[in-house]
Design an enzyme around this catalytic site. Structure first.
Site, mmCIF file in Angstrom:
data_model
loop_
_atom_site.group_PDB
_atom_site.id
_atom_site.type_symbol
_atom_site.label_atom_id
_atom_site.label_comp_id
_atom_site.label_asym_id
_atom_site.label_seq_id
_atom_site.Cartn_x
_atom_site.Cartn_y
_atom_site.Cartn_z
ATOM 1 C CG PHE A 132 -32.719 -26.168 -32.189
ATOM 2 C CD1 PHE A 132 -31.732 -26.012 -31.302
ATOM 3 C CD2 PHE A 132 -32.512 -26.861 -33.351
ATOM 4 C CE1 PHE A 132 -30.546 -26.249 -31.564
ATOM 5 C CE2 PHE A 132 -30.911 -27.029 -33.681
ATOM 6 C CZ PHE A 132 -30.022 -26.638 -32.880
ATOM 7 C CE LYS A 190 -36.712 -29.167 -42.385
ATOM 8 N NZ LYS A 190 -35.654 -29.864 -41.703
ATOM 9 C CG MET A 246 -8.519 4.641 -39.119
ATOM 10 S SD MET A 246 -7.626 5.875 -40.195
ATOM 11 C CE MET A 246 -7.718 5.244 -41.787
#
Length: 573
Positions: free
Chosen positions: A112, A162, A474
């Site tokens: 995930f 992590k 532009m």
């Protein structure tokens, strides 16, 4: 002292004297954000989009000269920030961007919010790291800051799984860093510098070509001294605006696709080009075969890979521009006679007299050039000016009176719409004693308009001046000039009520259609202590001139163009 990886990240920021981090939390970087909560050594600014976090860090870095820092989470949090990395990379802006990653054991399992962040960032960073062991973390952060700000600056990405932020090790932050494979050459070759001065002395029609490297190396004062001492005419790239004062008679203005006629013609006629930290971007050179085809080239740059990459350098000098000029200036003062170049100065003066930078003003509709000129008249050097990308960017470069380095903050190489507002927030955080204004268009401003909430929450009173022509301006200009006015997907007539939207976010909004209304709004905006949106209704069909068509040489600069629909006032009613 043993610390978690997350705590090491925070302590490393403190060791690097980081004063602000822009970011957005998420699962993979939650351990780091828990440590942010516990500290009070630096400020964290929660932007409302990860792209804005990196742009804000970028604007902070451009305005201050320090390394900008942003924190992102994994997966979409990181991919949202990639545009910011690429923007900084193409303009050589020093950033350290730290992203969270899924735990080491999950890498490669399509977990995930897993993405190959290091693989994605490799093409748009100066260097990147995947931290596999918490014991390496402090060294990697030290290396990242060193790489980001040394040599040719650039963004560095650190991806931290992590579990690495949760693991513990002894914290020892290196005092110095030395990388065997990375040793930027700072000092230019003295013999080559002497040779270059001799070449300049013999030239009849030399031109100084100033690039963004003059800003990044903090060489602005020395560049001014060189130009004023030698009396050699000079041109600037978009990224060099402000290195020379706008009112210096030797400053011919911006060169390239929307450069001044005098700058483009001087470059086309010169017999010697002296390049100070420029990279010969295609928007400057136009058709390469025609670019400065009569000139020998002196190219001074910190990055050896930039020299002769696009245009052959007859006299290359690898080194930091500030350092090289410090060595060069005593020789210049002793040997260069400014009278040698009076003939060429008279030529470029005639070019400027023939086609000065100008526009057709109107009492019926606001002209964007007038808006920028009036803003410059009121604010001048009190402001640092950011822009988004489009017509407003070019008009700002042409008509705002820039007077110092780092006064102009804009996305040059990547041309990133949505850059201006978050960058201007970073500017205001970094240089709070200056007024931070952002010129934008009604297309660009919507790309990060959610940052009004951020600016309101953190008391960053940026003044957004939005030149609103209900077009993607532009692109519409090109469609009109080169595609028989087939306006495919450029009409932005369906717009929100910008004033109501901004005021719902805590800001202050104005809508102006006349000169008096605009000036009154701007003067009032300066007194507000909240983010401001001035919706400026301008001539819908105004185009940016001069213009060099794609694939043409600088000598083919278009200085006049008549748009029948504009002349018939069909869109002004």
């Amino acid at each position: 002292m043993k610390m978690t990886g997350a705590k090491i990240v925070i302590e490393s920021m403190i060791k690097e004297n980081v004063e602000v981090v822009f970011g957005y939390p998420g699962g993979a970087i939650m351990n780091v954000y828990d440590e942010i909560y516990k500290q009070n050594s630096f400020q964290h600014i929660l932007t409302r989009h990860e792209q804005a976090a990196v742009h804000a860090a970028d604007g902070y870095a451009r305005a201050t000269g320090k390394v900008g820092v942003a924190f992102l989470t994994s997966g979409p949090g990181f991919t949202n920030g990639v545009t910011g990395l690429a923007t900084a990379y193409t303009d050589s802006i020093p950033l350290v961007v730290i992203s969270g990653q899924v735990a080491t054991a999950l890498i490669g399992t399509d977990a995930f919010q897993e993405i190959d962040a290091v693989g994605i960032s490799r093409p748009c960073t100066k260097h990147n790291f995947l931290v596999k062991d918490v014991k390496d973390l402090a060294n990697i952060i030290k290396e990242a800051f060193y790489i980001a700000k040394s040599g040719r600056p650039g963004p560095v990405h650190i991806d931290i799984p992590k579990d690495v932020t949760a693991n513990m090790t002894d914290f020892v932050y290196p005092k110095e860093i030395e990388l065997k494979t990375y040793k930027p050459n700072i000092k230019g070759n003295k013999r080559q510098i002497k040779k270059v001065v001799d070449v300049i002395k013999k030239a009849k029609k030399p031109i100084v070509y100033i690039g963004g490297g003059a800003v990044l190396s903090n060489a602005g004062e020395l560049v001014r001294e060189f130009v004023n001492t030698t009396q050699i005419p000079a041109v600037e790239t978009l990224m060099a605006k402000g290195v020379l004062r706008y009112d210096n008679p030797l400053n011919l203005g911006m060169v390239g696709m929307h450069g001044t006629y005098a700058a483009n013609m001087a470059m086309a006629e010169a017999d010697l080009m002296i390049s100070f930290g420029a990279r010969f971007d295609d928007r400057v050179t136009g058709k390469l075969e025609e670019f400065a085809k009569h000139a020998e080239v002196i190219h001074i740059d910190i990055d050896p890979t930039s020299i002769s990459k696009i245009v052959h350098a007859d006299y290359p000098i690898v080194g930091d521009l500030k350092n090289v000029l410090e060595t060069m200036m005593p020789l210049v003062k002793a040997e260069i006679n400014p009278e040698n170049y009076e003939y060429f100065r008279s030529i470029v003066r005639r070019y400027n007299d023939l086609h000065p930078l100008s526009y057709h003003d109107s009492d019926k509709v606001l002209k964007p050039e007038w808006v920028i000129q009036k803003t410059g008249e009121i604010l001048g050097d009190k402001a640092i000016v950011s822009t988004d990308v489009g017509q407003h960017q070019m008009w700002t470069a042409q008509y705002y009176p820039f007077s110092f380095s780092r006064q102009f903050v804009t996305s040059g190489g990547l041309g990133t719409m949505g850059f201006g507002f978050p960058a201007a927030m970073g500017v205001k955080r970094g240089v709070p004693d200056k007024i931070s204004i952002n010129f934008s268009g009604d297309g660009s401003i919507l790309m990060n308009i959610q940052e009004f909430v951020t600016a309101y929450e953190y008391k960053l009173p940026v003044i957004n001046i939005v030149l609103n022509n209900n077009y993607l301006g532009m692109v519409r200009q090109w469609q009109t000039m080169f595609y028989d006015d087939r306006l495919a997907s450029t009409d932005l007539s369906v717009q929100p009520d910008f004033v109501a939207l901004v005021e719902a976010c805590g800001g202050k909004g104005y809508r102006t259609k006349t000169k008096d209304e605009y000036e009154e709004a701007l003067r009032d905006a300066i007194t507000q202590n909240v983010p401001v949106f001035i919706d400026v209704v301008i001539d819908r069909r105004e185009i940016v001139l001069p213009m060099v068509p794609a694939g043409e040489g600088l000598a083919n600069t278009i200085v006049e163009y008549k748009d029948p629909k504009q002349l018939e006032n069909k869109d002004e009613k």
